[in-house]
Design a protein around this motif. Structure first.
Motif, mmCIF file in Angstrom:
data_model
loop_
_atom_site.group_PDB
_atom_site.id
_atom_site.type_symbol
_atom_site.label_atom_id
_atom_site.label_comp_id
_atom_site.label_asym_id
_atom_site.label_seq_id
_atom_site.Cartn_x
_atom_site.Cartn_y
_atom_site.Cartn_z
ATOM 1 N N ALA A 40 69.124 10.704 43.856
ATOM 2 C CA ALA A 40 69.454 10.785 42.428
ATOM 3 C C ALA A 40 69.612 12.240 41.993
ATOM 4 O O ALA A 40 70.503 12.569 41.198
ATOM 5 C CB ALA A 40 68.378 10.098 41.597
ATOM 6 N N GLY A 41 68.772 13.128 42.524
ATOM 7 C CA GLY A 41 68.906 14.549 42.221
ATOM 8 C C GLY A 41 70.210 15.116 42.736
ATOM 9 O O GLY A 41 70.851 15.949 42.070
ATOM 10 N N ASN A 42 70.623 14.666 43.912
ATOM 11 C CA ASN A 42 71.908 15.110 44.462
ATOM 12 C C ASN A 42 73.061 14.679 43.564
ATOM 13 O O ASN A 42 73.968 15.458 43.276
ATOM 14 C CB ASN A 42 72.123 14.565 45.874
ATOM 15 C CG ASN A 42 71.180 15.177 46.885
ATOM 16 O OD1 ASN A 42 70.621 16.242 46.678
ATOM 17 N ND2 ASN A 42 70.993 14.478 47.989
ATOM 18 N N VAL A 43 73.023 13.420 43.122
ATOM 19 C CA VAL A 43 74.090 12.906 42.262
ATOM 20 C C VAL A 43 74.092 13.652 40.927
ATOM 21 O O VAL A 43 75.148 14.014 40.401
ATOM 22 C CB VAL A 43 73.944 11.381 42.041
ATOM 23 C CG1 VAL A 43 74.912 10.874 40.995
ATOM 24 C CG2 VAL A 43 74.154 10.639 43.366
ATOM 25 N N ALA A 44 72.902 13.911 40.390
ATOM 26 C CA ALA A 44 72.814 14.617 39.108
ATOM 27 C C ALA A 44 73.353 16.049 39.211
ATOM 28 O O ALA A 44 73.837 16.595 38.225
ATOM 29 C CB ALA A 44 71.367 14.642 38.628
ATOM 30 N N ASN A 45 73.270 16.645 40.388
ATOM 31 C CA ASN A 45 73.712 18.020 40.572
ATOM 32 C C ASN A 45 75.059 18.135 41.275
ATOM 33 O O ASN A 45 75.379 19.175 41.853
ATOM 34 C CB ASN A 45 72.654 18.803 41.360
ATOM 35 C CG ASN A 45 71.431 19.069 40.535
ATOM 36 O OD1 ASN A 45 71.485 19.819 39.571
ATOM 37 N ND2 ASN A 45 70.333 18.434 40.896
ATOM 38 N N VAL A 46 75.857 17.081 41.227
ATOM 39 C CA VAL A 46 77.134 17.067 41.937
ATOM 40 C C VAL A 46 78.060 18.192 41.465
ATOM 41 O O VAL A 46 78.864 18.695 42.239
ATOM 42 C CB VAL A 46 77.811 15.680 41.845
ATOM 43 C CG1 VAL A 46 78.323 15.406 40.444
ATOM 44 C CG2 VAL A 46 78.924 15.536 42.863
ATOM 45 N N ASN A 47 77.942 18.628 40.223
ATOM 46 C CA ASN A 47 78.804 19.694 39.692
ATOM 47 C C ASN A 47 78.074 21.021 39.532
ATOM 48 O O ASN A 47 78.608 21.936 38.913
ATOM 49 C CB ASN A 47 79.402 19.272 38.350
ATOM 50 C CG ASN A 47 80.403 18.153 38.521
ATOM 51 O OD1 ASN A 47 81.151 18.122 39.493
ATOM 52 N ND2 ASN A 47 80.399 17.208 37.599
ATOM 53 N N LEU A 76 79.768 12.943 46.831
ATOM 54 C CA LEU A 76 79.343 11.785 46.052
ATOM 55 C C LEU A 76 79.406 10.490 46.861
ATOM 56 O O LEU A 76 78.512 9.643 46.757
ATOM 57 C CB LEU A 76 80.196 11.671 44.782
ATOM 58 C CG LEU A 76 79.688 10.735 43.705
ATOM 59 C CD1 LEU A 76 78.259 11.069 43.304
ATOM 60 C CD2 LEU A 76 80.597 10.775 42.502
ATOM 61 N N GLU A 77 80.417 10.339 47.690
ATOM 62 C CA GLU A 77 80.549 9.125 48.507
ATOM 63 C C GLU A 77 79.354 8.972 49.446
ATOM 64 O O GLU A 77 78.821 7.864 49.612
ATOM 65 C CB GLU A 77 81.848 9.145 49.312
ATOM 66 C CG GLU A 77 83.103 9.004 48.475
ATOM 67 C CD GLU A 77 83.562 10.343 47.871
ATOM 68 O OE1 GLU A 77 82.944 11.391 48.153
ATOM 69 O OE2 GLU A 77 84.526 10.322 47.099
ATOM 70 N N ASN A 78 78.922 10.068 50.067
ATOM 71 C CA ASN A 78 77.772 10.012 50.978
ATOM 72 C C ASN A 78 76.498 9.633 50.221
ATOM 73 O O ASN A 78 75.665 8.873 50.732
ATOM 74 C CB ASN A 78 77.569 11.342 51.678
ATOM 75 C CG ASN A 78 78.668 11.652 52.664
ATOM 76 O OD1 ASN A 78 79.441 10.778 53.036
ATOM 77 N ND2 ASN A 78 78.756 12.896 53.076
ATOM 78 N N GLU A 79 76.342 10.166 49.024
ATOM 79 C CA GLU A 79 75.151 9.865 48.234
ATOM 80 C C GLU A 79 75.133 8.400 47.819
ATOM 81 O O GLU A 79 74.077 7.766 47.808
ATOM 82 C CB GLU A 79 75.070 10.784 47.017
ATOM 83 C CG GLU A 79 74.991 12.257 47.370
ATOM 84 C CD GLU A 79 73.911 12.592 48.374
ATOM 85 O OE1 GLU A 79 72.753 12.165 48.176
ATOM 86 O OE2 GLU A 79 74.214 13.276 49.372
ATOM 87 N N LEU A 80 76.290 7.844 47.488
ATOM 88 C CA LEU A 80 76.350 6.432 47.132
ATOM 89 C C LEU A 80 76.057 5.543 48.339
ATOM 90 O O LEU A 80 75.420 4.491 48.207
ATOM 91 C CB LEU A 80 77.709 6.097 46.525
ATOM 92 C CG LEU A 80 77.990 6.760 45.170
ATOM 93 C CD1 LEU A 80 79.415 6.449 44.709
ATOM 94 C CD2 LEU A 80 76.977 6.348 44.135
#
Length: 126
Positions: A25-32, A92-96
Motif C-alpha cells: 500500500a505504501g508503494n502504491v501511495a508513493n507511485v508518483n 503499479l502493475e507489479n504492486e497490484l
C-alpha cells in the motif's frame, strides 16, 4: 522438536501478510513520489525457520525441503536499470499483482484455520 501449533503459525502468517500489505500500500501511495524506492517484506519462509518448524523425512524415500536465506523484515527491492525519469522504482502493475497474491494467501490462511477449528470442535463433542 516441540509440537507444532497450527493456530500460532496461522496467526504469524496473518501478521506477516498485514505487514506485507502495508508495504505494498505504501508503494502504491508513493507511485508518483520522485526518488521513492519500492519496498517489500522478505519471504515468510524465514519466519518458519526461526520458529523451529522444519520438514523432516520420516521415511527414506521422502524429499528434503529447502528454504531461502531471507529474513522477516521490510527491505528495499533491487532497482533495475529502467527507472522512470523521476528515479521512482514503483511499477503499479507489479504492486497490484502483489496485492492479489496477498489476498489469495490470506484467504487460504483463513480457510485452513476454519478447517482446523471445525476438526477441533468435532473432536471435542461428546
Amino acid at each position: 522438536m516441540e509440537p507444532v501449533n497450527l493456530f500460532d503459525l496461522a496467526a504469524q502468517q496473518s501478521r506477516w501478510l498485514a505487514v506485507r500489505q502495508s508495504a505494498v500500500a505504501g508503494n502504491v501511495a508513493n507511485v508518483n513520489t520522485p526518488g521513492y524506492g519500492t519496498v517489500d517484506v522478505e519471504p515468510f519462509e524465514k519466519v518458519l525457520d526461526k520458529s523451529g518448524v522444519a520438514m523432516a523425512a520420516t521415511q527414506a524415500g521422502h524429499i528434503g525441503g529447502r528454504s531461502t536465506d531471507a529474513g522477516f523484515a521490510i527491505r528495499e527491492e533491487q532497482r533495475d536499470a529502467s527507472l522512470l525519469p523521476s528515479e521512482n522504482s514503483v511499477v503499479l502493475e507489479n504492486e497490484l499483482l502483489k496485492a492479489g497474491d496477498i489476498r489469495r494467501q490470506f484467504e487460504l490462511n483463513t480457510a485452513i484455520v476454519k478447517a482446523f477449528h471445525r476438526m477441533l470442535m468435532l473432536t471435542s463433542k461428546s
